[in-house]
Design a protein around this motif. Sequence first.
Motif, mmCIF file in Angstrom:
data_model
loop_
_atom_site.group_PDB
_atom_site.id
_atom_site.type_symbol
_atom_site.label_atom_id
_atom_site.label_comp_id
_atom_site.label_asym_id
_atom_site.label_seq_id
_atom_site.Cartn_x
_atom_site.Cartn_y
_atom_site.Cartn_z
ATOM 1 N N SER A 193 16.048 21.843 -65.926
ATOM 2 C CA SER A 193 16.716 20.670 -66.490
ATOM 3 C C SER A 193 17.692 20.030 -65.513
ATOM 4 C CB SER A 193 17.444 21.066 -67.772
ATOM 5 O OG SER A 193 18.310 22.169 -67.538
ATOM 6 N N GLU A 194 18.467 20.849 -64.807
ATOM 7 C CA GLU A 194 19.432 20.367 -63.827
ATOM 8 C C GLU A 194 19.469 21.321 -62.643
ATOM 9 O OE1 GLU A 194 20.893 18.998 -67.834
ATOM 10 O OE2 GLU A 194 20.758 21.015 -67.016
ATOM 11 N N LEU A 195 19.977 20.797 -61.531
ATOM 12 C CA LEU A 195 20.215 21.596 -60.334
ATOM 13 C C LEU A 195 21.656 21.397 -59.885
ATOM 14 C CD1 LEU A 195 17.039 20.630 -58.247
ATOM 15 C CD2 LEU A 195 17.462 22.874 -59.267
ATOM 16 N N VAL A 196 22.318 22.493 -59.529
ATOM 17 C CA VAL A 196 23.613 22.429 -58.847
ATOM 18 C C VAL A 196 23.441 23.200 -57.548
ATOM 19 C CG1 VAL A 196 26.069 22.958 -58.919
ATOM 20 C CG2 VAL A 196 24.879 22.323 -61.029
ATOM 21 N N LEU A 197 23.682 22.541 -56.429
ATOM 22 C CA LEU A 197 23.387 23.115 -55.116
ATOM 23 C C LEU A 197 24.648 23.121 -54.267
ATOM 24 C CD1 LEU A 197 20.156 20.983 -54.518
ATOM 25 C CD2 LEU A 197 20.291 23.238 -55.597
ATOM 26 N N PHE A 198 25.034 24.300 -53.800
ATOM 27 C CA PHE A 198 26.247 24.406 -52.987
ATOM 28 C C PHE A 198 25.891 24.741 -51.537
ATOM 29 C CE2 PHE A 198 29.686 26.883 -51.011
ATOM 30 C CZ PHE A 198 30.728 25.979 -51.127
ATOM 31 N N GLU A 199 26.239 23.837 -50.631
ATOM 32 C CA GLU A 199 26.148 24.038 -49.181
ATOM 33 C C GLU A 199 24.819 24.659 -48.760
ATOM 34 O OE1 GLU A 199 29.657 25.698 -47.362
ATOM 35 O OE2 GLU A 199 30.813 23.919 -47.885
ATOM 36 N N VAL A 200 23.753 23.904 -48.995
ATOM 37 C CA VAL A 200 22.418 24.319 -48.557
ATOM 38 C C VAL A 200 22.284 23.950 -47.077
ATOM 39 C CG1 VAL A 200 19.962 24.190 -49.042
ATOM 40 C CG2 VAL A 200 21.614 23.784 -50.880
ATOM 41 N N PRO A 201 22.098 24.916 -46.184
ATOM 42 C CA PRO A 201 22.191 24.642 -44.735
ATOM 43 C C PRO A 201 20.897 24.080 -44.141
ATOM 44 C CG PRO A 201 21.832 26.975 -45.074
ATOM 45 C CD PRO A 201 21.940 26.354 -46.453
ATOM 46 N N LEU A 202 20.560 22.851 -44.515
ATOM 47 C CA LEU A 202 19.325 22.243 -44.040
ATOM 48 C C LEU A 202 19.516 21.619 -42.669
ATOM 49 C CD1 LEU A 202 17.925 20.409 -47.191
ATOM 50 C CD2 LEU A 202 17.878 22.835 -46.600
ATOM 51 N N ARG A 203 18.491 21.758 -41.830
ATOM 52 C CA ARG A 203 18.450 21.076 -40.552
ATOM 53 C C ARG A 203 17.723 19.747 -40.708
ATOM 54 N NH1 ARG A 203 20.055 24.275 -36.293
ATOM 55 N NH2 ARG A 203 20.214 26.514 -36.703
ATOM 56 N N GLU A 204 17.553 19.030 -39.589
ATOM 57 C CA GLU A 204 16.966 17.704 -39.654
ATOM 58 C C GLU A 204 15.517 17.762 -40.127
ATOM 59 O OE1 GLU A 204 17.374 15.760 -35.933
ATOM 60 O OE2 GLU A 204 19.569 15.705 -36.002
ATOM 61 N N GLU A 205 15.086 16.651 -40.697
ATOM 62 C CA GLU A 205 13.715 16.551 -41.202
ATOM 63 C C GLU A 205 12.950 15.469 -40.447
ATOM 64 O OE1 GLU A 205 12.888 14.244 -44.535
ATOM 65 O OE2 GLU A 205 14.832 13.301 -44.552
ATOM 66 N N PRO A 206 11.628 15.642 -40.283
ATOM 67 C CA PRO A 206 10.992 16.962 -40.254
ATOM 68 C C PRO A 206 11.399 17.674 -38.974
ATOM 69 C CG PRO A 206 9.410 15.290 -39.620
ATOM 70 C CD PRO A 206 10.683 14.557 -39.980
ATOM 71 N N GLY A 207 11.096 18.939 -38.890
ATOM 72 C CA GLY A 207 11.496 19.694 -37.709
ATOM 73 C C GLY A 207 10.829 21.045 -37.675
ATOM 74 N N GLY A 208 10.835 21.658 -36.505
ATOM 75 C CA GLY A 208 10.176 22.935 -36.340
ATOM 76 C C GLY A 208 11.101 24.125 -36.264
ATOM 77 N N GLU A 209 12.445 23.882 -36.289
ATOM 78 C CA GLU A 209 13.369 25.006 -36.139
ATOM 79 C C GLU A 209 13.224 26.027 -37.254
ATOM 80 O OE1 GLU A 209 15.883 21.269 -35.003
ATOM 81 O OE2 GLU A 209 14.331 21.816 -36.464
ATOM 82 N N GLY A 210 13.045 25.537 -38.463
ATOM 83 C CA GLY A 210 12.927 26.448 -39.602
ATOM 84 C C GLY A 210 11.700 27.332 -39.510
ATOM 85 N N ALA A 211 10.571 26.757 -39.113
ATOM 86 C CA ALA A 211 9.346 27.538 -38.979
ATOM 87 C C ALA A 211 9.472 28.565 -37.860
ATOM 88 C CB ALA A 211 8.160 26.609 -38.719
ATOM 89 N N GLU A 212 10.115 28.184 -36.758
ATOM 90 C CA GLU A 212 10.332 29.118 -35.657
ATOM 91 C C GLU A 212 11.245 30.263 -36.096
ATOM 92 O OE1 GLU A 212 11.810 26.903 -32.359
ATOM 93 O OE2 GLU A 212 10.034 25.612 -32.246
ATOM 94 N N PHE A 213 12.285 29.912 -36.833
ATOM 95 C CA PHE A 213 13.217 30.931 -37.321
ATOM 96 C C PHE A 213 12.511 31.889 -38.270
ATOM 97 C CE2 PHE A 213 16.420 32.492 -40.319
ATOM 98 C CZ PHE A 213 17.370 32.998 -39.447
ATOM 99 N N LEU A 214 11.688 31.357 -39.155
ATOM 100 C CA LEU A 214 10.947 32.192 -40.100
ATOM 101 C C LEU A 214 10.017 33.155 -39.361
ATOM 102 C CD1 LEU A 214 9.971 32.966 -42.946
ATOM 103 C CD2 LEU A 214 8.424 30.980 -42.847
#
Length: 264
Positions: free
Chosen positions: A114-135
């Motif tokens: 129904s709702e979302l409350v999101l605190f300090e989600v550390p997203l990098r730029e979009e699109p990007g490959g850093e997240g996939a490399e980190f994973l």
Amino acid sequence: MTAYVTSADGTRIAYDSQGSGPVVILVAGAMQFRAFDPTTSAMAILLAAEGFTVVNFDRRGRGDSAQAPSFTLADTIEDLRSLIGVAGGPAALVGNSSGGSISLAAAAAGLDISELVLFEVPLREEPGGEGAEFLAGLRERIAHGTADETIEYFMKDMPPEWLEGARNSPGWPVMTAMGPSLEADAESLAWTQSAPRAELFSDIGARTLVLVGAETLPIMPQAAESIANNLSHATLGQLPAANHSWEPAVMAKAVAAFLKGMPA
């Protein structure tokens, strides 16, 4: 009192539920679970007193949900689906840090949110490959490294004093035991870079509050703006918080006000 729900793959997910009213599920970030996170447990009590049914659960691989065959983002989304079902959804999700990116992925997957409350989600730029490399790097260390190396790798881009403080704390063995469960955190963050966010978030219709602390890392306000700009019903907010953390009473008040439709 701890209760359990069985997820799609047979994993037992431990949780506690308190209060009565609309359902709110707290989605922990990296290295958090009920017995290791008194701040969130205290906030759950205060939020329940505001007229909500608050579900605080141990993510798979942590606490009383320690046994699980795998720890992917899809697994964690199914865990949330099971919790929403047993709680009698729809449910609001309150996602802390990478728990916020997990919450976004769950909403995009069509869960009854129904709702979302999101605190300090550390997203990098979009699109990007850093997240996939980190994973990929995290999965390599989970599979072939030591428990210490896994946590050190996961924290490598955080302020160095955070890692040093963790390594020298009594909680370090607890943190290293959670290493495999961090796969879902890293995978959810990689997902947010896998395509334009307007596309990734296009099916999310939940009303959303995106929060940052007044004193925070430079990445956090930029990430919050990116989330809010790519959701159809999002509001930005700020808490008197610092060091990627918050006070229970402050967070409970902010969440309750938002869920009740009161001005931020």
